[in-house]
Design a protein around this motif. Structure first.
Motif, PDB file in Angstrom:
ATOM      1  N   GLN A 172       2.512   1.814  -3.360  1.00  0.00           N
ATOM      2  CA  GLN A 172       1.587   2.366  -4.349  1.00  0.00           C
ATOM      3  C   GLN A 172       1.251   3.828  -4.070  1.00  0.00           C
ATOM      4  O   GLN A 172       1.096   4.620  -5.001  1.00  0.00           O
ATOM      5  CB  GLN A 172       0.311   1.531  -4.409  1.00  0.00           C
ATOM      6  N   GLU A 173       1.162   4.192  -2.816  1.00  0.00           N
ATOM      7  CA  GLU A 173       0.897   5.593  -2.480  1.00  0.00           C
ATOM      8  C   GLU A 173       2.061   6.484  -2.910  1.00  0.00           C
ATOM      9  O   GLU A 173       1.861   7.616  -3.336  1.00  0.00           O
ATOM     10  CB  GLU A 173       0.633   5.745  -0.986  1.00  0.00           C
ATOM     11  N   ARG A 231       1.757  -7.103 -11.523  1.00  0.00           N
ATOM     12  CA  ARG A 231       0.944  -7.967 -10.680  1.00  0.00           C
ATOM     13  C   ARG A 231       1.033  -9.425 -11.091  1.00  0.00           C
ATOM     14  O   ARG A 231       0.511 -10.299 -10.399  1.00  0.00           O
ATOM     15  CB  ARG A 231      -0.509  -7.487 -10.698  1.00  0.00           C
ATOM     16  N   ALA A 261      -5.375  -7.342  -7.028  1.00  0.00           N
ATOM     17  CA  ALA A 261      -5.390  -5.879  -6.992  1.00  0.00           C
ATOM     18  C   ALA A 261      -5.401  -5.468  -5.531  1.00  0.00           C
ATOM     19  O   ALA A 261      -6.158  -5.999  -4.731  1.00  0.00           O
ATOM     20  CB  ALA A 261      -6.615  -5.353  -7.718  1.00  0.00           C
ATOM     21  N   HIS A 262      -4.542  -4.551  -5.180  1.00  0.00           N
ATOM     22  CA  HIS A 262      -4.400  -4.175  -3.776  1.00  0.00           C
ATOM     23  C   HIS A 262      -5.565  -3.312  -3.348  1.00  0.00           C
ATOM     24  O   HIS A 262      -5.912  -2.336  -3.991  1.00  0.00           O
ATOM     25  CB  HIS A 262      -3.079  -3.431  -3.576  1.00  0.00           C
ATOM     26  N   ARG A 263      -6.184  -3.684  -2.258  1.00  0.00           N
ATOM     27  CA  ARG A 263      -7.314  -2.899  -1.773  1.00  0.00           C
ATOM     28  C   ARG A 263      -6.822  -1.795  -0.852  1.00  0.00           C
ATOM     29  O   ARG A 263      -5.831  -1.943  -0.165  1.00  0.00           O
ATOM     30  CB  ARG A 263      -8.315  -3.798  -1.061  1.00  0.00           C
ATOM     31  N   ARG A 264      -7.516  -0.732  -0.841  1.00  0.00           N
ATOM     32  CA  ARG A 264      -7.174   0.388   0.033  1.00  0.00           C
ATOM     33  C   ARG A 264      -7.773   0.136   1.401  1.00  0.00           C
ATOM     34  O   ARG A 264      -8.971  -0.020   1.537  1.00  0.00           O
ATOM     35  CB  ARG A 264      -7.725   1.685  -0.542  1.00  0.00           C
ATOM     36  N   GLY A 289       2.531   5.075  -7.249  1.00  0.00           N
ATOM     37  CA  GLY A 289       1.411   4.796  -8.134  1.00  0.00           C
ATOM     38  C   GLY A 289       1.034   3.323  -8.110  1.00  0.00           C
ATOM     39  O   GLY A 289       1.799   2.469  -7.646  1.00  0.00           O
ATOM     40  N   ALA A 290      -0.151   3.041  -8.612  1.00  0.00           N
ATOM     41  CA  ALA A 290      -0.682   1.677  -8.602  1.00  0.00           C
ATOM     42  C   ALA A 290       0.194   0.747  -9.441  1.00  0.00           C
ATOM     43  O   ALA A 290       0.809   1.167 -10.424  1.00  0.00           O
ATOM     44  CB  ALA A 290      -2.108   1.673  -9.135  1.00  0.00           C
ATOM     45  N   PHE A 291       0.211  -0.514  -9.047  1.00  0.00           N
ATOM     46  CA  PHE A 291       0.934  -1.520  -9.807  1.00  0.00           C
ATOM     47  C   PHE A 291       0.276  -1.704 -11.163  1.00  0.00           C
ATOM     48  O   PHE A 291      -0.953  -1.679 -11.283  1.00  0.00           O
ATOM     49  CB  PHE A 291       0.938  -2.866  -9.069  1.00  0.00           C
ATOM     50  N   THR A 292       1.094  -1.927 -12.178  1.00  0.00           N
ATOM     51  CA  THR A 292       0.561  -2.224 -13.503  1.00  0.00           C
ATOM     52  C   THR A 292       0.141  -3.687 -13.538  1.00  0.00           C
ATOM     53  O   THR A 292       0.506  -4.478 -12.664  1.00  0.00           O
ATOM     54  CB  THR A 292       1.627  -1.989 -14.586  1.00  0.00           C
ATOM     55  N   GLN A 349       0.839  -1.201   0.000  1.00  0.00           N
ATOM     56  CA  GLN A 349       0.000   0.000   0.000  1.00  0.00           C
ATOM     57  C   GLN A 349       0.871   1.247   0.000  1.00  0.00           C
ATOM     58  O   GLN A 349       0.652   2.176  -0.784  1.00  0.00           O
ATOM     59  CB  GLN A 349      -0.926   0.002   1.221  1.00  0.00           C
TER      60      GLN A 349
END
Length: 95
Positions: free
Chosen positions: A51-52, A62, A75-78, A55-58, A48
């Motif tokens: 990604q913060e 993944r 997909a990583h959840r917030r 940026g989000a993983f492509t 997390q």
């Protein structure tokens, strides 16, 4: 021997019956399960935070590493708890 603390935990009967069928050392089994969950949460927090910051993983990032036994990273959840980190750690002994 590692420093230990004795605790009492109330669990549903089926959560106690299954480990008893697998091992004679239920406390070690529970300690290893707790350690796995702690590691999972720490990795989740690190992912997390990454990604913060970056940026989000492509989709390609993944995907599993070729030759590894892992499956595709979900997909990583917030969770809003990226800064939460439990202290300590537990290294499981090989069986």
């Amino acid at each position: 021997m590692a420093d230990t603390t004795r605790i009492t935990v109330t669990l549903p009967a089926e959560l106690v019956a299954a480990p008893r069928e697998l091992t004679d050392d239920v406390p070690e089994y529970v300690a290893e399960a707790a350690a796995r969950e702690l590691r999972r949460r720490l990795v989740e927090a690190d992912l997390q935070r990454h990604q913060e910051e970056r940026g989000a993983f492509t989709e390609a990032e993944r995907m599993p590493v070729p030759g590894s036994s892992s499956t595709r990273m979900p997909a990583h959840r917030r969770t809003g708890r990226a800064g939460d980190r439990a202290g300590g750690g537990h290294r499981s002994r090989p069986r």
